[in-house]
Design a protein around this motif. Sequence first.
Motif, PDB file in Angstrom:
ATOM      1  N   ARG A 112      -7.025  36.216   4.276  1.00  0.00           N
ATOM      2  CA  ARG A 112      -6.932  37.371   5.169  1.00  0.00           C
ATOM      3  C   ARG A 112      -8.344  37.863   5.479  1.00  0.00           C
ATOM      4  N   GLU A 152     -10.974  40.371   8.271  1.00  0.00           N
ATOM      5  CA  GLU A 152     -11.031  41.462   9.234  1.00  0.00           C
ATOM      6  C   GLU A 152     -10.989  40.870  10.640  1.00  0.00           C
ATOM      7  N   PRO A 153     -10.240  41.457  11.561  1.00  0.00           N
ATOM      8  CA  PRO A 153     -10.129  40.879  12.916  1.00  0.00           C
ATOM      9  C   PRO A 153     -11.333  41.253  13.782  1.00  0.00           C
ATOM     10  N   ASP A 199      -2.341  41.507   2.492  1.00  0.00           N
ATOM     11  CA  ASP A 199      -2.899  42.370   3.535  1.00  0.00           C
ATOM     12  C   ASP A 199      -3.760  43.502   2.985  1.00  0.00           C
ATOM     13  N   ASP A 249      -6.793  37.383  12.278  1.00  0.00           N
ATOM     14  CA  ASP A 249      -6.940  38.106  11.005  1.00  0.00           C
ATOM     15  C   ASP A 249      -6.649  37.171   9.833  1.00  0.00           C
ATOM     16  N   GLU A 250      -6.652  35.854  10.128  1.00  0.00           N
ATOM     17  CA  GLU A 250      -6.367  34.880   9.081  1.00  0.00           C
ATOM     18  C   GLU A 250      -7.176  33.615   9.326  1.00  0.00           C
ATOM     19  N   PRO A 259      -8.581  42.682   3.415  1.00  0.00           N
ATOM     20  CA  PRO A 259      -9.150  41.656   4.284  1.00  0.00           C
ATOM     21  C   PRO A 259     -10.646  41.508   4.040  1.00  0.00           C
ATOM     22  N   ARG A 273      -2.491  39.238  15.424  1.00  0.00           N
ATOM     23  CA  ARG A 273      -1.476  40.281  15.556  1.00  0.00           C
ATOM     24  C   ARG A 273      -1.277  40.618  17.034  1.00  0.00           C
TER      25      ARG A 273
END
Length: 440
Positions: free
Chosen positions: A184, A186-187, A289, A134-135, A292, A126
């Motif tokens: 998805r 968590e970043p 979304d 995040d993916e 995640p 993002r």
Amino acid sequence: MAKDEEAEVLSVGGREVRVTHPSKPYFKRDVKLSKLEVVRYYLAVAGGALHGIADRPIVLKRFVNGADGEAFYQKRAPGTRPDWLRTVTLSFPSGRTAEEVVVDDAAGLAWIANLGCIELHPHPVRSADLDHPDELRVDLDPGPGVAWADVRRVALEVKALLEELGLRGWPKTSGSRGMHVNVRIEPRWTFTQVRRAALALSREVERRAPGIATSRWWKEERRGVFLDYNQNAKDRTTCSAYSVRPVPDARVSTPLTWDEVPDCDPADFTVLTVPARYERIGDPHAEMDRAPGSLEALLALADRDEASGLADAPWPPHFRKTEGEAPRVAPSRAKGAPKPPAKAPRTKMPLVTVANSPDKQAALDGLERWKVAHPEAAGHLAVDDVLVDSMRGRSSTWTRIRVNLEHVPEELRPQQETPDPDDDPTREWRHLRSAPKKDA
């Protein structure tokens, strides 16, 4: 297309988007589609397409001469662009940086489609955090001759493993011959950690589905469906949901439910069919979304692999060599590799040519038609029995596909037929060269 053709001005969400040369042919083979028709396709599925690209920097893969022309990648945002279009600055493994486009709405989607972006290629980050994806992307890439049924089987193995590890995968057709499963996350992890998790997943699926799944980077070692873990390396992108692919029937990379995977056919999802599907059922990935997941269990699997002696797998060639990485050379060329045994007397293989075409995908489609026409013979083929050759003439290149019938019982072997397609661009030149010369 007239040179002085006026641009079509579309009103999209309160913004004006000019579509230049709207009647320019973008698809000319199995389906006929103009640039404006491709733009209108993206507007018809904008909600789903934006779900895959919104708030993400995007590489512009531009087909300025349509799907049959050569594409080029443009990382840097065009200097002339609407003032409402955002950009962010990315850094790459080379140390260079680039200001890339971020598409936030349907007007931005239409604007990049007008540039010739038939496919959509977003980064897995993002705009607020460009260093933590995040993916996680699972790219299932079948080798030549691998059956579509095997791709689906490997996808279901991926689903089962992800669920065991507390993760949820979201499947979609690639729009070509493979499938993608997006996860998805968590970043919280770097690109290197996400790639490491993807490699662990690929190796575990290979252990669970030996013979039809492989994590091997070198093509000479692959058998079946390759799980391309390197798609998670920094600066790598794959086509996102609802992307149109530059294949003759204008297929679309289409989100699916897991219930659809066992029976799906990628040929069912095209520019002509997906808008009605989207209107009827919406976006199967709309909830992606919401929850995640964590990579901790996958990274623990990576730790176990390393503890057992598995080195890091090769990275893409333009990346710096990393500590612990396996030799970045094909096994057959590695120093100290055993010399191949003396060649036995050459025997003539029972080969038939099934396709010739300057378009590789058209040739592969011809192979699938041959299999349908000769199902009993196709059922006896091993993966290595399908030979896909890149041919080069004096000024032309094309793809030739041959089938080795060695493993097919003689009574079931089809005779040589006219290849379909049969577009060898050197045939006319060779015919003229071999024709007897007329006396002056």
